[in-house]
Design a protein around this motif. Structure first.
Motif, PDB file in Angstrom:
ATOM      1  N   PHE A  77       0.832  -1.206   0.000  1.00 15.92           N
ATOM      2  CA  PHE A  77       0.000   0.000   0.000  1.00 15.92           C
ATOM      3  C   PHE A  77       0.870   1.261   0.000  1.00 15.92           C
ATOM      4  O   PHE A  77       0.523   2.263  -0.637  1.00 15.92           O
ATOM      5  N   PHE A  78       1.998   1.196   0.710  1.00 13.69           N
ATOM      6  CA  PHE A  78       2.883   2.366   0.776  1.00 13.69           C
ATOM      7  C   PHE A  78       3.490   2.675  -0.591  1.00 13.69           C
ATOM      8  O   PHE A  78       3.440   3.823  -1.058  1.00 13.69           O
ATOM      9  N   PHE A  79       4.051   1.653  -1.249  1.00 10.85           N
ATOM     10  CA  PHE A  79       4.721   1.892  -2.531  1.00 10.85           C
ATOM     11  C   PHE A  79       3.725   2.170  -3.658  1.00 10.85           C
ATOM     12  O   PHE A  79       4.007   2.974  -4.548  1.00 10.85           O
ATOM     13  N   LYS A 150      12.101   8.654 -15.011  1.00 15.33           N
ATOM     14  CA  LYS A 150      12.976   7.788 -14.215  1.00 15.33           C
ATOM     15  C   LYS A 150      12.311   7.408 -12.888  1.00 15.33           C
ATOM     16  O   LYS A 150      12.338   6.249 -12.475  1.00 15.33           O
ATOM     17  N   PHE A 151      11.734   8.412 -12.227  1.00 14.76           N
ATOM     18  CA  PHE A 151      11.078   8.138 -10.951  1.00 14.76           C
ATOM     19  C   PHE A 151       9.855   7.242 -11.137  1.00 14.76           C
ATOM     20  O   PHE A 151       9.595   6.359 -10.321  1.00 14.76           O
ATOM     21  N   LEU A 152       9.100   7.485 -12.206  1.00 10.15           N
ATOM     22  CA  LEU A 152       7.918   6.654 -12.456  1.00 10.15           C
ATOM     23  C   LEU A 152       8.306   5.208 -12.692  1.00 10.15           C
ATOM     24  O   LEU A 152       7.695   4.293 -12.126  1.00 10.15           O
ATOM     25  N   ILE A 153       9.325   4.981 -13.490  1.00 10.61           N
ATOM     26  CA  ILE A 153       9.759   3.616 -13.793  1.00 10.61           C
ATOM     27  C   ILE A 153      10.302   2.921 -12.547  1.00 10.61           C
ATOM     28  O   ILE A 153       9.942   1.774 -12.252  1.00 10.61           O
ATOM     29  N   SER A 154      11.172   3.613 -11.796  1.00 10.81           N
ATOM     30  CA  SER A 154      11.763   2.995 -10.599  1.00 10.81           C
ATOM     31  C   SER A 154      10.706   2.710  -9.543  1.00 10.81           C
ATOM     32  O   SER A 154      10.688   1.630  -8.931  1.00 10.81           O
ATOM     33  N   ASP A 155       9.777   3.652  -9.331  1.00 12.88           N
ATOM     34  CA  ASP A 155       8.707   3.434  -8.345  1.00 12.88           C
ATOM     35  C   ASP A 155       7.785   2.302  -8.779  1.00 12.88           C
ATOM     36  O   ASP A 155       7.311   1.517  -7.954  1.00 12.88           O
ATOM     37  N   VAL A 157       8.620  -0.310 -10.680  1.00 11.56           N
ATOM     38  CA  VAL A 157       9.337  -1.578 -10.520  1.00 11.56           C
ATOM     39  C   VAL A 157       9.315  -2.025  -9.060  1.00 11.56           C
ATOM     40  O   VAL A 157       9.024  -3.191  -8.749  1.00 11.56           O
ATOM     41  N   ILE A 158       9.611  -1.093  -8.155  1.00  8.86           N
ATOM     42  CA  ILE A 158       9.617  -1.431  -6.723  1.00  8.86           C
ATOM     43  C   ILE A 158       8.230  -1.875  -6.274  1.00  8.86           C
ATOM     44  O   ILE A 158       8.072  -2.891  -5.583  1.00  8.86           O
ATOM     45  N   ALA A 159       7.204  -1.115  -6.678  1.00  9.50           N
ATOM     46  CA  ALA A 159       5.832  -1.468  -6.289  1.00  9.50           C
ATOM     47  C   ALA A 159       5.439  -2.823  -6.873  1.00  9.50           C
ATOM     48  O   ALA A 159       4.772  -3.628  -6.204  1.00  9.50           O
ATOM     49  N   GLY A 160       5.860  -3.090  -8.117  1.00  7.50           N
ATOM     50  CA  GLY A 160       5.535  -4.362  -8.749  1.00  7.50           C
ATOM     51  C   GLY A 160       6.182  -5.543  -8.047  1.00  7.50           C
ATOM     52  O   GLY A 160       5.555  -6.586  -7.834  1.00  7.50           O
ATOM     53  N   VAL A 161       7.461  -5.379  -7.663  1.00  3.58           N
ATOM     54  CA  VAL A 161       8.173  -6.451  -6.965  1.00  3.58           C
ATOM     55  C   VAL A 161       7.539  -6.729  -5.608  1.00  3.58           C
ATOM     56  O   VAL A 161       7.287  -7.883  -5.228  1.00  3.58           O
TER      57      VAL A 161
END
Length: 319
Positions: A77-79, A150-155, A157-161
């Motif tokens: 929920f946080f990510f 860059k921030f959208l992609i990295s966030d 990926v983290i949320a997806g993982v």
């Protein structure tokens, strides 16, 4: 003769030992335990011929797995909440979109910057002027800055993982079956259990054990299609005091004494009643079913389990 016999210098290790060799040692070192109405956990049932014990997975489910699942959902929920624009940016975007739409209606000229900015906000609020994460993603990828992308992609990926891990462990928590008990069969002199369709058993005289800080390991001969000859040694963890760590030899004394009491003298040495049954946990959605045909597979396994004591000498277990 020491129950714990660690070897090695930098890396300490032990070898399993046959539990039956300690029968006289337990009889001489510990005071006789009087039979009771409740033989305490992890004993689950006592009848004329069988004593059953639950293994450590029952406790580990709530000590580790449940907190892990809850923690992963909180992180998810946080990510996921970090994806997209915050409330202030959304409000600013709505004002800018309204301003650009008014300029367009009045036929006012747009600079190149404002044209790009207008396209950005039209995509962001493409759903009838309502903000959506999908619209925001389209806007950033099509008209956003390099930093935004860059921030959208990295966030993402983290949320997806994190979300994938959350779903995996949640499904595992729901679908993991209630582990089978460990059965001490006094009449036949056997100990057996099973897990995920595999039968593990041995004669009581060949049962191995090893005491560790994370619990007591009991060693069985187990069906294993990948093992040599279709069988292999497998440990099953028991935690006589319910502790998930910092277990000592003293924590196992009551368990050992009661097992020997039952196997040598029957139920009257363990309980005062006709039988004992502890209520089962109702927190599982499934149970680990007994493998069938059980008796045929047990008989076949017992034809080979005599090699078990010899295997202990080559089974090095790091402390």
């Amino acid at each position: 003769m020491k129950r714990a016999n660690s070897q090695g210098f930098l890396v300490r290790y032990q070898y399993p030992k046959r539990l039956s060799k300690w029968r006289e040692s337990f009889a001489s070192q510990f005071k006789p335990i009087q039979p009771a109405h409740d033989p305490l956990e992890p004993f689950m049932a006592v009848t004329d011929d069988v004593l059953s014990v639950r293994d450590a997975r029952h406790g580990l489910r709530f000590a580790y797995l449940l907190p892990l699942v809850i923690g992963l959902w909180v992180l998810s929920f946080f990510f996921i909440g970090k994806l997209g624009s915050n409330t202030a940016s959304i409000h600013t975007g709505e004002e800018k979109l309204a301003k650009y739409q008014k300029m367009e209606a009045q036929g006012l000229p747009f600079s190149e910057y404002h044209k790009e900015d207008y396209k950005y906000y039209k995509l962001m609020f493409e759903n009838d002027g309502e903000y959506s994460l999908i619209g925001y993603t389209k806007a950033v990828l099509a008209h956003g800055t390099e930093t935004q992308r860059k921030f959208l992609i990295s966030d993402s990926v983290i949320a997806g993982v994190v979300l994938s891990l959350t779903l995996f462990f949640t499904i595992f928590f729901i679908k993991s079956p209630k582990p089978a008990h460990i059965y001490f069969d006094r009449k036949r002199g056997l100990v057996y259990t099973w897990f995920f369709g595999r039968l593990a058993a041995c004669r009581f005289e060949n049962l191995g054990f090893l005491e560790r800080k994370t619990g007591l390991l009991l060693y069985f001969y187990c069906e294993n299609k990948k093992g040599k000859g279709g069988y292999d040694v497998v440990p099953v963890t028991v935690q006589p005091t319910g502790k998930v760590n910092l277990n000592s030899g003293r924590d196992n004394d009551y368990f050992f004494a009661q097992v020997f009491n039952f196997m040598d003298n029957g139920k009257s040495a363990v309980i005062t009643g006709e039988s004992f049954h502890r209520p089962e946990s109702k927190t599982y959605f499934f149970i680990d079913k007994k493998p069938e045909p059980f008796e045929e597979r047990l008989e076949k396994l017992l034809e080979h389990e005599h090699v078990l004591p010899d295997l202990y000498a080559n089974l090095k277990v790091v402390n």
